[in-house]
Design a protein around this motif. Structure first.
Motif, short mmCIF file in Angstrom:
data_model
loop_
_atom_site.label_atom_id
_atom_site.label_comp_id
_atom_site.label_asym_id
_atom_site.label_seq_id
_atom_site.Cartn_x
_atom_site.Cartn_y
_atom_site.Cartn_z
N LEU A 1 -3.58 2.46 -9.54
CA LEU A 1 -2.99 3.16 -8.40
C LEU A 1 -3.33 4.64 -8.47
O LEU A 1 -3.32 5.23 -9.54
CB LEU A 1 -1.47 2.99 -8.40
CG LEU A 1 -0.91 1.58 -8.22
CD1 LEU A 1 0.60 1.61 -8.33
CD2 LEU A 1 -1.34 1.03 -6.87
N SER B 1 0.81 -1.21 0.00
CA SER B 1 0.00 0.00 0.00
C SER B 1 0.85 1.27 0.00
O SER B 1 0.34 2.36 -0.21
CB SER B 1 -0.90 0.02 1.23
OG SER B 1 -0.12 0.06 2.43
N TYR C 1 -3.22 9.62 -11.02
CA TYR C 1 -3.36 8.17 -11.13
C TYR C 1 -2.34 7.64 -12.14
O TYR C 1 -1.83 8.37 -12.98
CB TYR C 1 -4.79 7.77 -11.49
CG TYR C 1 -5.29 8.22 -12.84
CD1 TYR C 1 -5.26 7.36 -13.94
CD2 TYR C 1 -5.82 9.50 -13.01
CE1 TYR C 1 -5.73 7.77 -15.17
CE2 TYR C 1 -6.28 9.91 -14.24
CZ TYR C 1 -6.23 9.05 -15.31
OH TYR C 1 -6.68 9.47 -16.54
N TRP C 2 -2.05 6.35 -12.01
CA TRP C 2 -0.99 5.73 -12.79
C TRP C 2 -1.49 5.38 -14.18
O TRP C 2 -2.50 4.72 -14.34
CB TRP C 2 -0.50 4.48 -12.06
CG TRP C 2 0.76 3.90 -12.63
CD1 TRP C 2 0.88 2.73 -13.32
CD2 TRP C 2 2.07 4.44 -12.53
NE1 TRP C 2 2.19 2.52 -13.66
CE2 TRP C 2 2.95 3.56 -13.19
CE3 TRP C 2 2.60 5.60 -11.95
CZ2 TRP C 2 4.32 3.78 -13.28
CZ3 TRP C 2 3.96 5.82 -12.03
CH2 TRP C 2 4.80 4.91 -12.69
#
Length: 406
Positions: A130, A3, A145-146
């Motif tokens: 993610l 995490s 965000y990824w």
């Protein structure tokens, strides 16, 4: 942990207990699974190149039955709030509702104990995205965000003008329409090496506060200025601008005044250092107090008579002076004309400026990333007239800004 939480476990008989975890001591990043309790806060970095503690922070503020995120400048000055939590999103951050893959939630453990959580949802049964919230060095909350191209991409931002609410330019600092700090006329930066001139500006010449003829302080008009009326003292008994000016001039602590022609007229006086001045189309004329020596060409009629010297010139001398003046004026005019012609040949004079909002709409909130360079990313966009454009968003480097403008 997967995490992103960095955990230190206990030892001895209790080696499975958490002794310390990074999620309980966040810096500028909020990761999914991290609980934002009351008393916790995110703190911005000093700059994109310096991870030291910056001047902005954001944390939870609670009142009976209500909760919201509040952004603070310089530890004490609130400048933006998320609005109350509606049960689904923050009132002033509608983007926090239903981002499909990333969204925020509020968990109430008890009436006096709640926390916010950042959660993510899978796009399908196999793909997991993610996401993270970043509190930037400019005091903005940004959602990243990824991407499939192995890079972080910003989804939305609580962008607000740097001039909006807080006193980022310091005393006698003026925030202009480009979100840059300058000094009010008659002042100079106290410390030019500090970013944003947070130490403000100082007077070039001290006030005289004297009633002696020729040494009385004066006032410089600054048009289209916003200055917080909450910090002004209202003098409703002054019915004219001259009366308002005199009221300020007769008090050595008064540093500025403004007069509004209304019904009834309103005279406002400011005392002490001026904070939070900014250029605004909705602003008014603010008259800032300056030393008499800042007005070298303004003297009274009495002073002119007292200091006038009789000058006698012969006709020949007068002709010589006039000829010299005309020659100098012609040379100066010729040089300015040549300089102007050179500038016009070298510099395009028809560049159009776009607001941040226009560029955000054109790029669909910076959705289509074309690539990145040394100082920022380039996004595909389309203007309102269907013109395709590439928009480069700089990311924190002062040198990059200079190169970009060049």
């Amino acid at each position: 942990m997967d995490s992103g939480n960095f955990i230190m476990l206990g030892h001895g008989h209790n080696n499975s207990a958490i002794a310390w975890e990074s999620f309980a001591h966040p810096t500028d990043t909020w990761l999914p699974g991290m609980k934002m309790w009351k008393g916790m806060k995110l703190t911005s970095s000093k700059s994109s190149l310096d991870p030291a503690i910056g001047i902005f922070s954001i944390g939870m503020y609670m009142s009976p039955g209500k909760s919201q995120l509040v952004m603070v400048y310089n530890k004490t000055v609130p400048y933006f709030s998320s609005g109350e939590w509606t049960g689904y999103y923050f009132a002033k951050i509608p983007e926090s509702e239903g981002q499909k893959t990333i969204e925020m939630s509020c968990v109430r453990v008890s009436p006096a104990s709640i926390y916010y959580n950042l959660s993510i949802s899978p796009l399908d049964q196999t793909l997991y995205i993610l996401g993270r919230l970043l509190f930037s060095e400019n005091g903005e909350l940004q959602l990243y965000y990824w991407m499939d191209n192995n890079r972080w991409s910003m989804r939305w931002s609580t962008y607000r003008s740097q001039c909006s609410d807080y006193e980022i330019c310091g005393p006698y600092g003026l925030c202009n329409t480009n979100d840059l700090c300058t000094c009010v006329q008659g002042f100079t930066p106290k410390n030019k090496s500090q970013g944003w001139w947070s130490s403000g500006c100082v007077r070039r010449r001290p006030l005289q506060c004297s009633a002696t003829e020729g040494t009385t302080d004066g006032f410089q008009e600054a048009k289209n200025q916003y200055l917080s009326v909450k910090k002004a003292v209202v003098y409703n008994n002054e019915q004219t601008q001259q009366g308002c000016r005199t009221a300020c001039l007769n008090n050595c602590s008064c540093t500025a005044f403004a007069f509004a022609i209304s019904d009834p007229p309103v005279c406002r006086l400011w005392f002490g250092d001026l904070f939070g001045m900014r250029v605004s189309s909705e602003g008014q004329s603010i008259f800032v107090r300056l030393a008499a020596s800042e007005f070298p060409h303004v003297t009274s009629e009495h002073s002119n008579k007292a200091h006038a010297l009789p000058i006698l010139l012969s006709s020949a001398a007068s002709f010589f002076v006039a000829s010299a003046f005309l020659s100098a004026a012609f040379i100066l005019w010729k040089r300015q004309r040549m300089r102007k012609k050179t500038v016009e040949e070298e510099v395009p004079m028809s560049l159009k400026k776009f607001t941040y909002k226009e560029l955000r709409i054109a790029t669909e909130n910076f959705k289509h990333n074309l690539g990145s360079g040394a100082f920022g990313s380039v996004f595909k966009g389309t203007l309102a007239d269907s013109t395709p454009v590439a928009v480069k968003r700089l990311e924190g480097s002062t040198q990059g800004g200079k190169q970009f403008r060049a």
